[in-house]
Design an enzyme around this catalytic site. Structure first.
Site, PDB file in Angstrom:
ATOM      1  CB  SER A  49     -13.947  -2.986   4.139  1.00  0.00           C
ATOM      2  OG  SER A  49     -13.686  -3.590   2.899  1.00  0.00           O
TER       3      SER A  49
ATOM      4  CE  LYS B 127     -12.575  -1.010   0.269  1.00  0.00           C
ATOM      5  NZ  LYS B 127     -13.028  -2.408   0.355  1.00  0.00           N
TER       6      LYS B 127
ATOM      7  CB  SER C 238     -15.787  -5.586   1.582  1.00  0.00           C
ATOM      8  OG  SER C 238     -15.353  -5.760   2.894  1.00  0.00           O
TER       9      SER C 238
END
Ligand code: GLN
Length: 472
Positions: A136, A61, A160
Site C-alpha cells: 500500500s 506516506k 506494504s
C-alpha cells in the site's frame, strides 16, 4: 547515496526534488499533497549543517500525521482532515534536517497491495507506467524509484513496504516491531503495523533508520533497545554469515527466470564466504498465513477505524439522527473494498465468533511465529525471492487465491509482521526491463545483518542508486 549538503546547496536540492515530483505527477500519480517548502527551509537555520539528513528532501506516506497539512490516508472519509499535531517521526525527520516535500498516495487506509485503491486514483510504476506500483505504500516507493527523493517513509502491515520496493527496484525496510514509534501514524492493524522506509541505497536506509528509531513514551509499543549508527557499522564482508534459504517460497514460484536469478545470488553469497543452507517451514502453517492475516488485520482495522464516523474527524454526510449521520458518512466515505473488509472484521468480532475465529487466528499466529523462530535458529537471515513475478499490469499478480503461488510466494513476507522480525527487500536484477528482488528477514533488533548482507548484494549487482527514467 546521500551526500552531505552545504547550506547554500539545500534550497536547490529541495526545489529540484519538488519540481521532479510535480513533473512526474501526471505520469505516476504518486502524490496526494505537495508541500510549500519555504517554512521548512527557513527552519533549517536552527539545524546544524552536520545533522544526518541536513537538507535532504523526503516524502511521507499520507497516513503520517503532519500538523497543519492535510493527511487523508488516501480515503475519502479523511479528505478534509488536517491534523493538529506531528507524528513522532515527523519531529525526528525535521530535527535531523530533512525537508518534507510531499505526502504520498497509498491504498486506502493501507488496505491493499496494488495502490489502485487510493482515493486519488492508481499509482503507476516508473519502470513501465502500464504496470502497478504495488502497495500500500506505492506513492512513496515510486518517488524513490524515479529519483525524486532519496528516502521516503512507508508503513507495512503485511508487506506494504517490501513488496512495492521489489516491484520498483529499490530498498524497502520494515524494521523490528517497536523499533520506530508509531505515535501519530493512522493505524491499520495495531499488532501488525510497522513504520519503515524506502531508499535507493542500503547505506541511506541505514542512515534513515538511525534517525527514526528509538523509544518514544507516547507509543507504548516502542522499544528501549539502544539505537546503533547502522550506516557506520555496515560491514559487507559477510564471510561466516549464516543464510537460510526459504524453500517453501522457491517451490511456490513458477517463473524459472526468477528462480535462476535467486540461485545465482546464492552462489555469489557463497563465494563471498557466507554459509547458505536450505530450510523449510511446516506446509500447513504456511498455508495458514493468508487466512490468519486476513482475520487479524480486518478485525483490528474494524476496531481501529470505528472512530471514523463523521462526528469526530473528516467529512460528514447529512442525516436526521446521529446514527444516520454515521451510516451515511461511512457508506460514502469508504470504498466498497474497505467496507467489505470491515464486514469480515466485524464478523470475526461478533461475540459468538470471537473464540472460534479471532482467538483461533491469534493462536495459529503464535504457532507460525514459533515455527519461524525454530527454522531461523542458528541462522542470521531467512532469504527468499520477494515476489513470484515482476509488477503486474493490474490487480494482484496471482489470480488463483488458493494456489501455492498466492498463499506462499506472494504472501510470505507477512511472517515479518506476525513475528515483528526486521525484514528488508533488496533489488537483484531485471526481468524484461522490470526490477526483481529478494527479501531477507533477521532476528529481532538485528537490522544490522540486513544492512550488511544488503550491502554485499548491492556490491555484486551494481544496482545501488539505480533509478527509473521517467518520461514526463
Ligand atoms: N496487502 C496487504 C493488505 O491488503 C498488506 C497491506 C499492508 O501491509 N498495509 O492488507
Amino acid at each position: 547515496m546521500i551526500e552531505s549538503l552545504k547550506k547554500q546547496d539545500v534550497r536547490k536540492r529541495c526545489e529540484e526534488a519538488l519540481q521532479k515530483a510535480k513533473e512526474y505527477q501526471h505520469v505516476l500519480n504518486a502524490v496526494v499533497t505537495f508541500y510549500d517548502i519555504e517554512e521548512q527551509l527557513e527552519g533549517l537555520n536552527a539545524i546544524r549543517e552536520d545533522a544526518p539528513l541536513y537538507g535532504i528532501p523526503v516524502v511521507l506516506k499520507d497516513n503520517i500525521n503532519t500538523k497543519g497539512v492535510r493527511t487523508t490516508a488516501s480515503s475519502r472519509i479523511l479528505d478534509n482532515y488536517i491534523p493538529v499535531y506531528d507524528a513522532h517521526i515527523v519531529e525526528k525527520l525535521k530535527a535531523a534536517g530533512a525537508v518534507i516535500i510531499a505526502k504520498s498516495s497509498m491504498d486506502e487506509l493501507g488496505m491493499g497491495g496494488t495502490n489502485r485503491n487510493a482515493y486519488t486514483g492508481k499509482v503507476n510504476n516508473p519502470w513501465d507506467v502500464t504496470r502497478i506500483s504495488g502497495g500500500s505504500s506505492g506513492g512513496s516507493a515510486v518517488l524513490v524509484a524515479s529519483g525524486a527523493v532519496p528516502i521516503a517513509i512507508g508503513t507495512d502491515t503485511g508487506d506494504s513496504i517490501r513488496k512495492p520496493a521489489a516491484y520498483n527496484g529499490i530498498i524497502g525496510l520494515k524494521p523490528t516491531y517497536g523499533r520506530i514509534s508509531r505515535y501519530g501514524v493512522i493505524p491499520y492493524a495495531s499488532s501488525l503495523d510497522h513504520v519503515g522506509l524506502f531508499a535507493a541505497a542500503v547505506h541511506d536506509a541505514a542512515k534513515a533508520l538511525t534517525v527514526l528509531a528509538g523509544r518514544d513514551d507516547r507509543d507504548m509499543t516502542s522499544s528501549y533497545e539502544a539505537v546503533a549508527d547502522y550506516e557506520k557499522a555496515i560491514n559487507s564482508d559477510i564471510g561466516g554469515k549464516r543464510i537460510a534459504v526459504f524453500d517453501n517460497v522457491l517451490e511456490a514460484i513458477e517463473d524459472s527466470r526468477i528462480l535462476d536469478n535467486f540461485k545465482q545470488l546464492c552462489e555469489t553469497l557463497k563465494k563471498r564466504g557466507a554459509i547458505v543452507e536450505h530450510v523449510r517451514l511446516d506446509d500447513s502453517l504456511m498455508n495458514a498465513l493468508v487466512p490468519v492475516y486476513f482475520i487479524i488485520s480486518n478485525a483490528e482495522a474494524t476496531a481501529n477505524h470505528s472512530n471514523l464516523d463523521g462526528i469526530r474527524f473528516g467529512m460528514r454526510e447529512d442525516g436526521d439522527t446521529m446514527e444516520e449521520i454515521m451510516i451515511h458518512t461511512r457508506t460514502k466515505g469508504f470504498s466498497s473494498y474497505v467496507r467489505k473488509r470491515f464486514v469480515i472484521g466485524s464478523y470475526s468480532l461478533f461475540e459468538e465468533n470471537q473464540e472460534k475465529i479471532f482467538r483461533k487466528a491469534q493462536k495459529v499466529r503464535r504457532k507460525i511465529v514459533e515455527e519461524l523462530a525454530r527454522v531461523m535458529n542458528g541462522y542470521d537471515v531467512l532469504l527468499a525471492p520477494a515476489a513470484s513475478t515482476v509488477a503486474p499490469h493490474d490487480e494482484d499478480a496471482c489470480e488463483e487465491k488458493l494456489s501455492k503461488t498466492y498463499l506462499v510466494a506472494e504472501n510470505h513476507m507477512v511472517l515479518g509482521n506476525f513475528s515483528g522480525y526486521p525484514s528488508m527487500s533488496v533489488p537483484t536484477g531485471f526481468l524484461e526491463h522490470m526490477p526483481i528482488g529478494i527479501n531477507m528477514t533477521a532476528h529481532p533488533f538485528d537490522e544490522q545483518s540486513l544492512f550488511d548482507i544488503g550491502a554485499a548484494i548491492e556490491e555484486e549487482t551494481g544496482l545501488k542508486d539505480k533509478i527509473a527514467e521517467v518520461k514526463a
